[in-house]
Scaffold this motif. Structure first.
Motif, mmCIF file in Angstrom:
data_model
loop_
_atom_site.group_PDB
_atom_site.id
_atom_site.type_symbol
_atom_site.label_atom_id
_atom_site.label_comp_id
_atom_site.label_asym_id
_atom_site.label_seq_id
_atom_site.Cartn_x
_atom_site.Cartn_y
_atom_site.Cartn_z
ATOM 1 N N ALA A 116 0.830 -1.207 0.000
ATOM 2 C CA ALA A 116 0.000 0.000 0.000
ATOM 3 C C ALA A 116 0.866 1.258 0.000
ATOM 4 O O ALA A 116 0.558 2.241 -0.685
ATOM 5 N N LEU A 117 1.951 1.228 0.750
ATOM 6 C CA LEU A 117 2.837 2.390 0.798
ATOM 7 C C LEU A 117 3.511 2.621 -0.549
ATOM 8 O O LEU A 117 3.758 3.778 -0.941
ATOM 9 N N ARG A 118 3.817 1.556 -1.256
ATOM 10 C CA ARG A 118 4.441 1.713 -2.583
ATOM 11 C C ARG A 118 3.537 2.442 -3.557
ATOM 12 O O ARG A 118 4.008 3.112 -4.476
ATOM 13 N N ARG A 119 2.226 2.301 -3.357
ATOM 14 C CA ARG A 119 1.295 2.995 -4.270
ATOM 15 C C ARG A 119 1.354 4.497 -4.067
ATOM 16 O O ARG A 119 1.021 5.262 -4.965
ATOM 17 N N GLY A 120 1.776 4.924 -2.871
ATOM 18 C CA GLY A 120 1.956 6.347 -2.608
ATOM 19 C C GLY A 120 0.646 7.093 -2.500
ATOM 20 O O GLY A 120 -0.431 6.523 -2.322
ATOM 21 N N GLY A 121 0.773 8.439 -2.602
ATOM 22 C CA GLY A 121 -0.417 9.279 -2.595
ATOM 23 C C GLY A 121 -0.770 9.869 -1.247
ATOM 24 O O GLY A 121 -1.625 10.749 -1.159
ATOM 25 N N THR A 122 -0.146 9.414 -0.172
ATOM 26 C CA THR A 122 -0.437 9.949 1.159
ATOM 27 C C THR A 122 0.843 10.519 1.745
ATOM 28 O O THR A 122 1.948 10.125 1.366
ATOM 29 N N PRO A 123 0.710 11.447 2.700
ATOM 30 C CA PRO A 123 1.922 11.972 3.349
ATOM 31 C C PRO A 123 2.740 10.871 4.019
ATOM 32 O O PRO A 123 3.976 10.909 3.986
ATOM 33 N N GLU A 124 2.036 9.890 4.622
ATOM 34 C CA GLU A 124 2.753 8.785 5.258
ATOM 35 C C GLU A 124 3.573 8.010 4.237
ATOM 36 O O GLU A 124 4.718 7.633 4.504
ATOM 37 N N ALA A 125 2.995 7.780 3.049
ATOM 38 C CA ALA A 125 3.707 7.031 2.012
ATOM 39 C C ALA A 125 4.917 7.803 1.511
ATOM 40 O O ALA A 125 5.988 7.224 1.252
ATOM 41 N N ARG A 126 4.778 9.101 1.394
ATOM 42 C CA ARG A 126 5.906 9.904 0.918
ATOM 43 C C ARG A 126 7.045 9.918 1.944
ATOM 44 O O ARG A 126 8.216 9.828 1.572
ATOM 45 N N ARG A 127 6.678 10.032 3.221
ATOM 46 C CA ARG A 127 7.718 9.999 4.250
ATOM 47 C C ARG A 127 8.393 8.630 4.293
ATOM 48 O O ARG A 127 9.615 8.538 4.451
ATOM 49 N N TRP A 128 7.598 7.585 4.143
ATOM 50 C CA TRP A 128 8.169 6.226 4.147
ATOM 51 C C TRP A 128 9.124 6.038 2.976
ATOM 52 O O TRP A 128 10.215 5.496 3.137
ATOM 53 N N LYS A 129 8.719 6.500 1.788
ATOM 54 C CA LYS A 129 9.587 6.333 0.611
ATOM 55 C C LYS A 129 10.896 7.096 0.780
ATOM 56 O O LYS A 129 11.981 6.580 0.445
ATOM 57 N N ALA A 130 10.822 8.306 1.333
ATOM 58 C CA ALA A 130 12.047 9.081 1.541
ATOM 59 C C ALA A 130 12.978 8.366 2.518
ATOM 60 O O ALA A 130 14.199 8.323 2.322
ATOM 61 N N GLU A 131 12.393 7.780 3.570
ATOM 62 C CA GLU A 131 13.207 7.068 4.545
ATOM 63 C C GLU A 131 13.802 5.802 3.937
ATOM 64 O O GLU A 131 14.970 5.471 4.167
ATOM 65 N N ALA A 132 13.004 5.066 3.147
ATOM 66 C CA ALA A 132 13.506 3.861 2.488
ATOM 67 C C ALA A 132 14.630 4.205 1.513
ATOM 68 O O ALA A 132 15.637 3.482 1.427
ATOM 69 N N ASP A 133 14.473 5.303 0.780
ATOM 70 C CA ASP A 133 15.532 5.735 -0.134
ATOM 71 C C ASP A 133 16.821 6.012 0.628
ATOM 72 O O ASP A 133 17.919 5.640 0.200
ATOM 73 N N ARG A 134 16.680 6.690 1.768
ATOM 74 C CA ARG A 134 17.859 7.048 2.554
ATOM 75 C C ARG A 134 18.549 5.805 3.096
ATOM 76 O O ARG A 134 19.779 5.687 3.053
ATOM 77 N N LEU A 135 17.772 4.855 3.605
ATOM 78 C CA LEU A 135 18.368 3.625 4.136
ATOM 79 C C LEU A 135 19.032 2.811 3.032
ATOM 80 O O LEU A 135 20.103 2.224 3.240
ATOM 81 N N ALA A 136 18.407 2.766 1.871
ATOM 82 C CA ALA A 136 18.976 1.993 0.765
ATOM 83 C C ALA A 136 20.332 2.557 0.341
ATOM 84 O O ALA A 136 21.231 1.801 -0.058
ATOM 85 N N ARG A 137 20.490 3.873 0.453
ATOM 86 C CA ARG A 137 21.757 4.485 0.060
ATOM 87 C C ARG A 137 22.879 4.165 1.049
ATOM 88 O O ARG A 137 24.063 4.294 0.726
ATOM 89 N N LEU A 138 22.505 3.762 2.266
ATOM 90 C CA LEU A 138 23.506 3.497 3.289
ATOM 91 C C LEU A 138 24.133 2.115 3.191
ATOM 92 O O LEU A 138 25.118 1.824 3.871
#
Length: 827
Positions: A476-498
């Motif tokens: 559900a978070l991957r589908r995006g569209g909500t503030p929670e999903a956007r914050r989750w994606k930004a955090e996942a992007d940051r962790l993946a870069r580490l």
């Protein structure tokens, strides 16, 4: 557009402006201070500009929550007429708005801790202000200790601790150098406050805060709104976002007011709307909030507070391997701060959804988080700082020794620290990842297994508090569209870069959860789940249909235990058995014994901790004596049983242990079970061959415990039988092994004629109590003083009994009559 200096000189009409000069003097003389001022006095707004005018470099201000850090930055920027980030910015996990020339930075304590590990000197920072230290958050407590040490290397670094209700003496002593740091403050400007008590149903049930109690809170809020003084707004305090949503929904449409929510899961724009004052012409408002509004944020226009009296606090249950947030009664200091929000701008009212007796019984202060929460992250931070366990660090409260030992063992299992508690190279890498140590380890190890993207998404979801079925929630978070999903994606992007990019195998998120918490692998057994740790837990409906789960969060159930287990699974990912076996460190293959109708049965078992994967019957002799001993130790000696003679011997030995002690052994259950090898080893070896436990006579084994040479006096000190004047040897009844009581001899009255003194046992320490019986064996008298009985009560007994039992002797003088066990005719 005022500058920061002009903002301070103007004061914005805030009470804390009166303390500006005192704060400047304290910092100028000592470089540190403790600020004590109630919520709403303006310390968060005015202290940073005051300090900024005194130091070179940026002023960083910690706020205990992300929403508070963003709100404080927006308010201060708005007062200066500048966009957020230009003069005043913020940095929180996953979100940063901060220009290179910003003078003030609002951030969360966790962000500052990680910054200190990267840059212990805090280059470019002139001052650190720790706000809301009275909340006793673990990260803030750690920052106090770390910053005291930083100031030893950087005396120019200004450190301020700000609190609404602080233990100022302790803080001042910690921050001071040769003398305590000065305490600066202003009193709260409180108008009259009226307290009303409106108790309702019990607040907690098996699922947490009950719907009935939330309905009661909504009812009280409606009454409070209808009776509010003037045209003020209503602020309702509840423990968590779920409760806020439920009560807000109950209120919407039932009151002529705008109902707003305030918690960390709503967008920043909605948070601003709830915090900001009401504009002219707008309807009155009811703001339903978590404890965000208790001290971290000021909600404008409030004249009425409705307090549910609950808070959500971290708790650990070491015995069952659970930790997390639980709902409890709030502290009295919190209740008072909440109430005070109603009396900032005029006379106010607090409506408490509990009775006055409950309020009086609340604990006085908030429990420091360090005393109740998981310490693995804190211990890793301390190890990375070079202060293992914080043993030499000046902390507001010492870390509890038992929790330190337990959680340091977890860090060793992760390879993060060595046996002395010092950090390893792997530990330094884990410390650099903005996640708890277990999830950081799972992120690193899981990248090669499931791919760096899936690993990062899973950790981001769990660390952001996603509940229920993790697999579905991530989709559900991957589908995006909500503030929670956007914050989750930004955090996942940051962790993946580490972590190193890795394609992985495409496995489900559950594999990452298993790597983080192998002991929380769970299999469905009946209507509940058995975790590898041995804990049983209930699961919500969206998870209950799966056989295997990888549990990310399990907590103690509030109120009535969930499905009788006392624990409930909050979030988990469905897995299969091969994925469960990733917890290979828990995998065992062994022969286990079990009791079936008093006989031992042996099974060859493959198990994942407490979860049996397979079981094959094998001959009992494969158990060995040690396995039989383990069965007896686990089930107790009742599985063998006590014969009459063994129980009698045990009672006699117990009396000697109680009366004399010394070498006479303790024969209580616990003592016997801890010494099985000393007295029962031959019988255990035999049982390993035959499988038969029930029916072993414990009389001979017990005698092995008798001390030598004292054992030779057993029959003298505590005889089995007592000889009475008739010549009969009557069995003595000793009290149970685990109870005090008299030694009793039950004997026919005629057999004791002439006996004047009751015998005493154990070298005169214990008297024998006589139960004198009728010829039919019914009790006539109980006495430990035979002389008194013959001289007094016997006459009445004789008059009542001689007509009923004429064939038995009832002499007038029992002192000289011959004792006999026979009737007159036979005599």
């Amino acid at each position: 557009m005022p500058t920061l200096a002009e903002l301070v000189s103007d004061g914005c009409g805030l009470p804390f402006a009166a303390a500006a000069e005192a704060l400047r003097e304290a910092v100028g003389a000592h470089g540190a201070a403790v600020v004590e001022a109630p919520p709403g006095t303006g310390k968060t707004t005015l202290a940073p500009p005051i300090i900024s005018g005194l130091v070179e470099g940026r002023v960083v201000v910690t706020q205990p929550r992300r929403v508070a850090a963003r709100a404080a930055a927006r308010r201060l920027a708005a007062l200066t007429g500048t966009p957020v980030g230009e003069l005043v910015g913020y940095t929180v996990r996953g979100d940063r708005v901060l220009g290179a020339d910003a003078k003030v930075e609002m951030l969360t304590p966790g962000v500052l801790l990680r910054r200190l590990l990267r840059d212990p000197g805090l280059d470019g920072t002139g001052a650190v202000i720790l706000d809301e230290v009275h909340e006793r958050g673990l990260d803030t407590d750690l920052l106090v200790g770390l910053l005291v040490e930083v100031r030893e290397l950087r005396p120019d670094l200004v450190v301020i601790a700000m609190s609404a209700t602080a233990d100022t003496e302790t803080l001042a002593g910690l921050l001071g150098d040769t003398a305590p740091a000065p305490v600066v403050g202003v009193p709260g400007v409180l108008h009259p406050l009226t307290a009303r008590y409106c108790p309702g149903p019990l607040p907690l049930d098996a699922r947490g805060v009950s719907r009935e109690f939330l309905a009661h809170v909504a009812t009280v809020a409606r009454a409070a709104f209808d009776e509010r003084p003037g045209d003020g707004d209503v602020l309702v305090f509840l423990p968590g976002a779920r409760e806020v949503r439920v009560v807000a929904d109950l209120l919407r449409g039932s009151v002529p007011a705008e109902v707003l929510e305030l918690h960390g899961q709503i967008p920043a724009r909605e948070q601003d709307r709830a915090i900001s004052g009401r504009r002219p012409g707008e309807p009155p408002r009811i703001v339903v909030s978590t404890n965000l509004a208790e001290s971290s944020l000021t909600v404008a226009g409030v004249r009425v507070v409705v307090d549910a009296g609950l808070s959500r606090e971290p708790r650990r249950d070491s015995a069952r391997g659970m930790s997390g947030l639980v709902t409890v009664r709030c502290a009295r200091s919190s209740a008072d701060q909440r109430a005070g929000r109603a009396a900032r701008q005029g006379p106010g009212v607090v409506w408490r959804c509990y009775d006055e007796e409950t309020y009086a019984g609340l604990r006085p202060q908030v429990t420091p988080e360090s005393q109740t929460t998981d310490l693995t992250g804190a211990l890793l931070t301390l190890a990375a700082w070079g202060s293992p366990r914080g043993a030499t660090m000046r902390l507001p409260s010492p870390l509890p020794a038992a929790s330190v030992a337990e959680d340091e063992a977890v860090l060793r299992s992760l390879g993060a620290v060595d046996t002395t508690g010092r950090i390893t190279e792997d530990g330094r890498r884990l410390a650099s990842i903005p996640a708890s140590p277990r999830w950081a380890r799972a992120l690193v190890d899981g990248a090669a297994l499931v791919g760096s993207r899936t690993a990062a998404e899973t950790v981001a979801a769990v660390e952001s508090g996603v509940s229920g079925d993790l697999g579905r929630e991530i989709i559900a978070l991957r589908r995006g569209g909500t503030p929670e999903a956007r914050r989750w994606k930004a955090e996942a992007d940051r962790l993946a870069r580490l972590i190193d990019a890795a394609p992985g195998t495409g496995a489900l998120p559950g594999a990452v959860v298993v790597l983080a918490f192998p002991e929380r692998v769970a299999r469905k057994v009946g209507g509940t789940y058995l975790l590898a740790s041995g804990t049983r837990a209930a699961a919500p409906p969206e998870l209950a249909g799966h056989v295997w789960l990888a549990v990310a969060e399990v907590t103690r159930a509030g109120g009535v235990s969930a499905a009788g287990t006392g624990a409930v699974i909050r979030s988990a990912a469905p897995i299969d058995e091969p994925t469960a076996r990733l917890a290979g460190q828990l995998l065992v293959e062994e022969t286990r014994g079990e009791l079936v109708d008093g006989r031992l049965r042996a099974r060859r078992v493959v198990a994942l901790g407490a979860i049996e994967l397979s079981s094959t019957p094998v001959p009992a002799r494969e158990l060995g004596a040690h396995a039989v001993r383990d069965v007896v130790a686990a089930h107790g000696l009742g599985v063998i049983g006590w014969s009459q003679s063994a129980d009698a011997l045990r009672r006699r030995m117990a009396l000697l242990h109680r009366s004399i002690g010394g070498r006479w052994p303790d024969v209580g259950d616990d003592a016997l079970l801890t010494r099985l090898d000393d007295w029962l080893a031959p019988e255990l070896r035999a049982a390993a061959d035959t499988g038969a436990l029930a029916g072993i006579d414990l009389t001979t084994p017990l005698r092995r415990l008798l001390p030598w040479p004292e054992a030779g006096r057993l029959d003298e000190l505590a005889p089995e039988r007592l000889q009475v004047p008739s010549g009969s040897r009557i069995r003595l009844e000793y009290p149970p092994h685990d109870a005090d009581g008299p030694v009793v001899v039950a004997v026919k009255l005629q057999e004791c004629f002439g006996l004047a003194t009751s015998p005493r046992l154990v070298d005169g320490r214990v008297e024998v109590v006589f139960h004198l019986l009728s010829p039919a064996g019914r009790p006539l008298a109980i006495t430990g003083d035979l002389a008194s009985f013959w001289s007094g009560p016997y006459a009445q007994v004789r008059s009542e009994m001689r007509g009923r039992y004429p064939r038995h002797p009832w002499p007038e003088d029992p002192w000289t009559a011959p004792a006999t066990a026979r009737t007159k005719r036979r005599g």
